[in-house]
Each structure stands twice: as C-alpha cells, then as structure tokens.
Design a protein around this motif. Sequence first.
Motif, short mmCIF file in Angstrom:
data_model
loop_
_atom_site.label_atom_id
_atom_site.label_comp_id
_atom_site.label_asym_id
_atom_site.label_seq_id
_atom_site.Cartn_x
_atom_site.Cartn_y
_atom_site.Cartn_z
N ASP A 94 -1.59 -1.70 -4.67
CA ASP A 94 -1.91 -0.32 -4.28
C ASP A 94 -0.65 0.54 -4.30
O ASP A 94 -0.44 1.39 -3.46
N HIS B 245 -3.60 -1.97 5.50
CA HIS B 245 -2.66 -0.97 6.01
C HIS B 245 -2.14 -1.32 7.41
O HIS B 245 -1.56 -0.47 8.07
N GLY C 102 -1.29 -7.26 2.44
CA GLY C 102 -1.52 -5.83 2.27
C GLY C 102 -2.99 -5.49 2.41
O GLY C 102 -3.75 -6.20 3.07
N ASP D 151 0.82 -1.22 0.00
CA ASP D 151 0.00 0.00 0.00
C ASP D 151 0.85 1.26 0.00
O ASP D 151 0.64 2.18 0.79
N GLY E 234 1.00 3.65 -2.22
CA GLY E 234 0.08 4.75 -2.47
C GLY E 234 0.73 6.06 -2.87
O GLY E 234 0.23 7.13 -2.51
N GLN F 294 1.85 0.68 5.54
CA GLN F 294 1.44 1.56 4.46
C GLN F 294 2.50 2.62 4.17
O GLN F 294 3.36 2.90 4.99
N TYR F 295 2.42 3.17 2.97
CA TYR F 295 3.14 4.39 2.59
C TYR F 295 4.66 4.30 2.70
O TYR F 295 5.34 5.32 2.83
N ARG G 13 -8.16 9.71 2.58
CA ARG G 13 -6.80 9.20 2.49
C ARG G 13 -5.79 9.99 3.29
O ARG G 13 -4.62 9.62 3.36
#
Length: 797
Positions: free
Chosen positions: A120, A284, A281, A73, A75, A306-307, A426
């Motif tokens: 993602d 998150h 995944g 993720d 993103g 995440q991220y 988000r």
Amino acid sequence: MRLQHLVRASVSLTAFALAVFAPVAVAPPVEAVAVTPIGGPVVVAAPAPGANAAAVLADDGASATINLLGIADFGGHIERVSTQAEGALLVSEPGAVTLACEVAAARAAHPGTLLVSTGDNVGGSAYVSSVLDDQPTIDVLNAIGLDVTAAGNHEFDRGAGDLSSRLLGAFDAPVLAANITGNEALGAEGDGDGVWTTQVDGVTVGFVGAVTDSLPSLVTSAALEEVEVAGLVETVNARAAALKDGNAANGEADVVIVLAHEDAAAFSNQFNGSVDAVFGGHTHDAHAAAITGKDGNRIAVVQSGQYGELLGNITLSVDRDSGAVSVVAAKNIDLTASSCASDAYGVQDIVDQAVRDSRVAGARVLTALNTGFYRGTNTGSDPGANRSTESTAANVIADSYRAWLTNEIRPEGEHYIGLMNPGGVRSDYLLGELTEGEAYTVQPFGNAMGYATYTGAQFKAVLAQQWQPGTSRPVLMLGVSDNVRVYLNQDAADELEEYWRRICAGERTLEELSDAIAGARARVIRSVYVDDVELADDADVVVASNSFMLSGGDGFTVLRETPSASTGVLDRTVTAEYLRAGSAVAADLSKRQVGVDLDTAAAGGAATVRFTGLSFTAASEQAAPGSAQEVTATVALADGATQQLTSAVVDATITPERPETGTATLNIALPDDVATTVCPGGGRQTGQTVDGVSTAAACAVVSFTLVARDGTTRGLELQALVPVAAAAQSQAGGPANGAQVIVAPADEPVLANTGVPDFLGSIGAMAGLLLAAAGLACYAVIRRGLRGRTGVVPSDL
C-alpha cells in the motif's frame, strides 16, 4: 538486481540512535510511549539525533547484525502535515523528507541497513500523490532506496494488469506477492515466487512477501481477472521452509524476513520455525514485540501504523558459526517527533514539485463546513484507525449517494438507501473551508457510482456481513444514509466478535466455526427502519454505492447477488456536488446503528436493558452539543399517564476495533399501576406456558429516549416488553385468559416458538399491540435468544 541495489550514495548525516533490546525483554527508552502489546512490550521511541549509533550496533565479529527499517501503508503521504494547537506545533504526518533523513542517518550509522515496506505504498493515496497517478511517491521511494516491498491490496486498485505493466516497472525495488499466482510479471519479481534474497555482512537474508488473502474482497473482481490468491500463512510458511531446507536448487537463506500485507498481531504467531522476523501492515495499526511462533521459535514482529508516522526497526543478530538468529530489537520510531530535516537523496525537490503540480486544481474552495466529519478512532485522536465503528464521515458520504439516487436517478423502488464502506474513506472532512483537493483526499479511488435493487431480507443480510470473523478486523461498520436506523442484537454481536478473537488466536479455524458464525449472523440484525417504517423482508430497496461495494467488495458479497446499474459518474464527484450544494454543513451525531440487549427478571416486574454504540469515537464529536448523553426509560400507566422509570448516563469510553462505543445500562422496575397487555408467546391458545411463563401473562411496554448534551431528544423505535410481577397483575386486575389476543400474520416466523422471559418489541412491529388503555394489537415481536448469559458463545464452541 536493480540499479538502486548496485549504487547508493553514502550520505553523512546526524547519527540515528537505535536502542538495544534484550532478546526477550525489550526495555523502553526514556520518554518512550507504550502501546498495545502482542506477546511482549511495544515501544514507540522518538529518534535521538547526535547519538553514537555506531557504538549501539557493535559487531564483535562472531556474529552479524541485520538492521532493518520498515514502513507500512505509506499511501502517498509524502507531504509534511502539521497544525498549531495551544502554541505547540503538532505533526500528524512527518512526510517523505523526514523519512529520508532518518533512513539516511541509520545507514550512515550502520551501512548494511535495509529499508522495506509491507505494501500500500500507492493507491488510496493522499491528494498530492494520487492526482498525479502516485508517480511522486514512487519517485520518493526510489530516491530513498527502498530495498524490497510486498504488494498491498491498493497496488491492485487498477487491476493486476496495471500492477504488472506500470507499477512493477516504475518501482526500483522488487514487489513480492508469494500467494498470488496467474500474473507472470509479478511472479518473476525478485528471485521469483514472491521471494528475494540479498547479502548483508556475509549473511544471506531472504524476504518473503505476501498480500492479505482477503484481497478478492478488497478490489473489484475485474481487477483480479486470471489471478488466484492463496492463503497467506500457508504460503509464507512453505516459502520460508524452502529457504532453510538446505536445497540450494530452490534458493537458501540464513535469515528469513516476512513482509506481510496483513495485521501482524493477528497472524504472526502462526508462522513456522523458519521465520525470524515479520513486518506487518494493512490494518494501519502499530505493533512491536518479540513473540513465539508456532514451532516455539522467537519472531521479531513490527507493524508501523500508517502514512510514514512511524518507522519500524527490527535488529537481529546471527551467530556466524551456529547460524542461530536472535532478536536484538523490535520497535517503532515515532517520526512525528523527529527533528531530522536535512534533504537526503534529493527528496525535497520531488515533494516540492508534486505540491506545485497538485495544488493548482486542488486549491478551489468547494464549501464551508460548520463541523468536521470524522472517521472512526481507537483513541479519540487517531481518525481512520477504527473501521469497526460507525463514523460521521462514512455516513455523510452515504447521505450524498442517497441524494444522488433520489434527485438524479429516481429508479423504481419503495426505499432509497446510500451505503459507504469505511475503508473507502481515506481522510476526514475538517471544520472550515473544504477545498476540492481535500475532498479528493477523502475519496481518492475514483470508483464509479452505481445502484441495484434488493429485497429487505437481502439488505438485512448485507448489514449482518458487517461482522467478519475470518478477516483482519472483527467488524466493518458501514456508513448508512440518514433515513436508516438499524437495531442490533448485542448478544449475537458479542458472539461474532468472540469468534473473530478465537480465529485470530489460532484457537479455532473459520471452517470449524462457520455454522456458528452463520447462526449468529442470522440473529445479529434485530430490526431495520427505513423512512420511519420497519423494513419488511419483501420490500424493494434500491441501494446506491460505489462500484467496489456493489461488486461485493470488503466481504459484502450479498450486494453482488443482484446486477447493478453503473452510471460512469465518479463517487467523489457525487459527494463533492452534495457538499457544494450545502446539503451537509454539520455532522449528524445521532448514531444510525445501535446495539440492544435485554434481560428480564424470572419473577417479572424488572428488566435490565443494555444499549451499545450510542457515541461516535472522535473526541470533538463526543464533546459536541448533539452527542448522546443520557438514555431514559418511560412506561404508560393504567390511568393513561406516563412515568419515567429510570435513566442512565452514556459511557463514551472508546472500545478500540469494536462498534460498541457509547454504552448505557438501565435497570427497570415496573410500578404497580403500569398499563399492561398480553405477553406475546409461542402458542396461539390461551393458558399455554412457554419457558415457565404463561403466554396470557401481562407485559408492560417500556419506551426509550436519547437525550443529547444540548437537551434535544430522540425517541428510539424499539420498545421493551417486560412481564409484570404476578402480584402486580392481581392488584391491577390483569387480563384473564383469553381476554386479549396477540394478532400476527400466520406466516410470521419471528413469532414461532417465542417465549417470554426476554424479548424486544418494536414500534413498527407493534403498531397493533393491545395496550390495556389503548386496545392496540401486536403484529410482531423480536425476541432475544433464550440461552443463558454465562458466556458470549455457546459452551460447545
């Protein structure tokens, strides 16, 4: 094979230390931070630049070492984000440069290291990437040398056609989705059918990629035209078994790695003996452990949040003679603690150019906020991690939708309501100046605004669909506009959350529990108030939301039962204009969805009332003046006075992945001189007994008030009807049989077979309640289920 698999520059950087774990017991290194385990310990370890990583992963020749790094993720969060707090620099998003530096260090220490992703990578992205169609993120991952990726649901945001025509060609890495059929280009990725194999140190490593089988509820129906989604677990098990069946015609692998765009903790124990490792995944969350699969096999499982905040690491050892695979390491590396900053693979230039290109329009100030508006958290400081709880960020977006409907559209209907799905939020709206770019980041999808008219019964059914036992999360708590108050049956909510646990644990299937789930969903919404009036089932409710929601996205299938009108206006534009006008500068900390449970003493005169979901989860919101601090209970006395019976402090301890944060339990004892009315019962004739209590028995009406930290108060619409003790009835001159009448519509189903000892009445429904002092009549009573509370689900389920 793509270009990046043929040529990869050898970058000599500071070595990246990878701790060695025993196959079963994984020992955390110094300063490691333990988080929630799934069948084994989870380790989040800070990287240790300068360590002799080559010695850590020594190869004795008799075995081959497979070293894997993974992201989940991502993103589009390519830019480093940090803040100063109490003199310390806190990194919330490490960014692509740190990711590239750490990957290069690992490859320098162990040249066969592969970088994988569970999807993602793009879609729903940070502004710096999404405003540029995510090309910067694709360029970054290509430059780093992403080896293989699963498709995530956000890769389908613009449709399967966009995925096949634009994204597949843009990514150097094969994009795998074994459980997707009907898209020829996607099916041809890698070795075909969602599988890709490669050689590492003389060992064939096979990858099976799959996307959550909830995909149809996560994108619009048009996005999946001519595409079918099969079950993730079943498909992965079939592909993995084929890779180890000895039939060279269908492809073979010595090691099988699953790249699942689905929560690793929920499903990994259902994979068969052909699976050696899983990267998860979608939710998150962060997990890392060695677990036991369905066939007794050990599986290394990692999910990296995440991220790019974490870099997952799985290390496997393969015996060259026997082919036996063992788990050496399963962990997450905390990149927010990394000091690795060397520019590997030229990523810095890509990020810098993206920042320049994206900031021109994004720098304009939209408004100034007096408070932040935050998403749900599991810890108080991980916004966005908990979509199962109500959030001020989703609520303010729902407020903007209702304002748009009221001021610009003005359709026919009794009530206007705004709804916002938590997964569409988000980022957070932070205190201070809000720029257009920051607002874009909160709502990056660019869905069109629409609206549709539903009955009150349909709207309640939508709210009941917030509980989703068959999906990755137990609950998806919607943002609702500020003219809506929802009271939940906490008993039914507990049931639904227990069903989710049983399904995730593999104890029962969704099909086996479908009837029980339907029954609990039918009870989970006690009552709904809109515009200060209790919502009738036949009322006309106009709902404004984004096109994704109105098409039944995120499992809210009731919303697609009615055709919606689309306006072409983007959802983020509506919210931006709402905020620009100064319509919301401070968060409303009054929860709009609250759980309630009431138990009354068999002898009457006492009750226990439990409230849940009274608090938001962000730490700053829990400490804010307007947050709920206390609940009080009051009752009317026979002489017309009012008496406070008791109070309870709100416990704001966060319930991770649940909506119940903010609980208060009140133990109520009725005074002898309480005002009474006839208890609503199941029969229309006096003298009848239901559940051992006379329907002519006297009840007291108990009201509840929320008290905030700043002393402000808000009365709750619900009231409890508590039977008084028989002795008190006699002393107070309780009503004789037939002296009072319960008035209700003859066709009101909620009164049918309704007994006393436990029930909740509501102000709107009780507008005609006959109080001894006021002589009012009761029109409706909402009763809690009578089953014993020996467990949260019926014993036969």
